[in-house]
Design a protein around this motif. Structure first.
Motif, short mmCIF file in Angstrom:
data_model
loop_
_atom_site.label_atom_id
_atom_site.label_comp_id
_atom_site.label_asym_id
_atom_site.label_seq_id
_atom_site.Cartn_x
_atom_site.Cartn_y
_atom_site.Cartn_z
N VAL A 129 53.18 -7.94 80.95
CA VAL A 129 54.51 -7.83 81.54
C VAL A 129 54.42 -8.40 82.94
O VAL A 129 53.76 -7.84 83.80
N THR A 130 55.04 -9.56 83.14
CA THR A 130 55.07 -10.19 84.45
C THR A 130 56.44 -9.94 85.06
O THR A 130 57.33 -9.41 84.38
N PRO A 131 56.67 -10.34 86.28
CA PRO A 131 58.01 -10.14 86.86
C PRO A 131 59.12 -10.86 86.08
O PRO A 131 60.27 -10.44 86.14
N THR A 132 58.78 -11.91 85.33
CA THR A 132 59.83 -12.69 84.65
C THR A 132 59.67 -12.81 83.14
O THR A 132 60.56 -13.31 82.47
N THR A 133 58.52 -12.38 82.59
CA THR A 133 58.27 -12.56 81.16
C THR A 133 57.61 -11.34 80.54
O THR A 133 57.06 -10.48 81.23
N VAL A 134 57.64 -11.32 79.20
CA VAL A 134 56.92 -10.35 78.38
C VAL A 134 56.21 -11.15 77.31
O VAL A 134 56.78 -12.08 76.73
N GLU A 135 54.94 -10.80 77.03
CA GLU A 135 54.18 -11.50 76.00
C GLU A 135 53.27 -10.51 75.28
O GLU A 135 52.67 -9.64 75.90
N ALA A 136 53.20 -10.66 73.97
CA ALA A 136 52.28 -9.83 73.17
C ALA A 136 51.38 -10.77 72.38
O ALA A 136 51.80 -11.84 71.94
N ARG A 137 50.14 -10.33 72.21
CA ARG A 137 49.20 -11.13 71.42
C ARG A 137 48.22 -10.19 70.72
O ARG A 137 47.89 -9.13 71.22
N ARG A 138 47.80 -10.65 69.56
CA ARG A 138 46.69 -10.00 68.86
C ARG A 138 45.49 -10.90 69.07
O ARG A 138 45.54 -12.10 68.79
N LEU A 139 44.42 -10.36 69.59
CA LEU A 139 43.25 -11.17 69.88
C LEU A 139 42.55 -11.56 68.58
O LEU A 139 42.62 -10.85 67.59
N GLY A 140 41.88 -12.70 68.61
CA GLY A 140 41.15 -13.18 67.44
C GLY A 140 41.57 -14.56 67.00
O GLY A 140 40.85 -15.23 66.28
N ASN A 141 42.76 -15.02 67.47
CA ASN A 141 43.24 -16.35 67.13
C ASN A 141 44.26 -16.73 68.19
O ASN A 141 45.21 -15.98 68.43
N ALA A 142 44.08 -17.88 68.83
CA ALA A 142 44.97 -18.30 69.91
C ALA A 142 46.43 -18.42 69.47
O ALA A 142 47.34 -18.32 70.30
N ALA A 143 46.68 -18.62 68.19
CA ALA A 143 48.05 -18.76 67.69
C ALA A 143 48.77 -17.42 67.54
O ALA A 143 49.98 -17.39 67.34
N TRP A 144 48.04 -16.31 67.63
CA TRP A 144 48.63 -14.99 67.41
C TRP A 144 49.27 -14.45 68.69
O TRP A 144 48.89 -13.39 69.21
N THR A 145 50.24 -15.14 69.21
CA THR A 145 50.92 -14.72 70.43
C THR A 145 52.41 -15.02 70.34
O THR A 145 52.81 -16.00 69.70
N THR A 146 53.19 -14.20 71.00
CA THR A 146 54.62 -14.47 71.10
C THR A 146 54.87 -15.58 72.11
O THR A 146 55.96 -16.15 72.13
N GLY A 147 53.87 -15.86 72.94
CA GLY A 147 54.07 -16.74 74.09
C GLY A 147 54.90 -15.98 75.11
O GLY A 147 55.51 -14.95 74.80
N PRO A 148 54.91 -16.45 76.34
CA PRO A 148 55.72 -15.77 77.36
C PRO A 148 57.20 -15.86 77.01
O PRO A 148 57.74 -16.94 76.78
N ILE A 149 57.85 -14.72 76.92
CA ILE A 149 59.28 -14.64 76.60
C ILE A 149 60.02 -14.30 77.89
O ILE A 149 59.74 -13.26 78.51
N ALA A 150 60.93 -15.16 78.30
CA ALA A 150 61.70 -14.91 79.52
C ALA A 150 62.60 -13.70 79.31
O ALA A 150 63.55 -13.75 78.53
N ASP A 151 62.27 -12.60 79.96
CA ASP A 151 63.06 -11.37 79.83
C ASP A 151 62.65 -10.44 80.97
O ASP A 151 61.46 -10.16 81.14
N THR A 152 63.61 -9.97 81.72
CA THR A 152 63.34 -9.07 82.84
C THR A 152 64.08 -7.74 82.69
O THR A 152 64.21 -6.99 83.65
#
Length: 183
Positions: A129-152
């Motif tokens: 959770v950054t000041p401007t984004t939210v991102e979730a990832r499951r570790l084990g594969n670089a593709a397993w991420t939502t990527g940073p989602i712009a949402d505050t």
């Protein structure tokens, strides 16, 4: 004290679970999170000891709430926040609940397909959770991420564990190794 609302500790490995259908457990001991200048990260291990016949059922974590009041999945909550779901088929997704309805609003473009959980094997999940984004990832594969989602929308420091849509406690999630760090 209410045994039905308390965490159930496993005999081995340091795992905890919520021994009730659709249960949640606020992690007040770790709250409120004090973010660094770049925000904060929540990391944890999660597993399903047993998988159910409906692999769309999920467990996960809620976070970003401004208060330590009760959070329930599919319920109108007094203070909203985000909800991370990890389905028993491996789908990872972030939701941001509305204050005017009981269903969550999906964040990001799509469900994130990860490998399906294997009964008894742990998965490591991170939420940033950054000041401007939210991102979730499951570790084990670089593709397993939502990527940073712009949402505050939600930046509260309260979070907790969630059985999500689990109605049969025999297929509930388990968690351990919770780590909260400043970014």
């Amino acid at each position: 004290y209410n045994v039905d609302a308390s965490l159930k500790f496993s005999d081995t490995g340091g795992w905890v679970s919520i021994n009730r259908a659709k249960g949640t457990y606020g992690l007040g001991r770790y709250c409120p999170i004090v973010p660094g200048a770049g925000g904060y990260r929540i990391q944890f291990e999660m597993k399903y000891e047993t998988l159910g016949s409906d692999l769309t059922l999920h467990g996960g974590l809620y976070f970003g709430k401004s208060s330590d009041d009760v959070y329930e999945f599919s319920t109108l909550n007094a203070s909203p926040g985000y909800h991370l779901v990890l389905r028993q088929n491996g789908i990872l997704r972030l939701y941001g609940p509305l204050t005017t309805q009981t269903g969550g609003v999906p964040l990001g473009a799509a469900d994130i397909a990860t490998d399906a959980p294997v009964a008894g094997q742990s998965m490591t999940v991170q939420i940033d959770v950054t000041p401007t984004t939210v991102e979730a990832r499951r570790l084990g594969n670089a593709a397993w991420t939502t990527g940073p989602i712009a949402d505050t929308t939600y930046r509260g420091g309260y979070f907790g564990l969630s059985n999500g849509s689990i109605t049969d406690v025999s297929v509930r999630p388990f968690w351990r190794n919770l780590l909260v760090t400043q970014l």
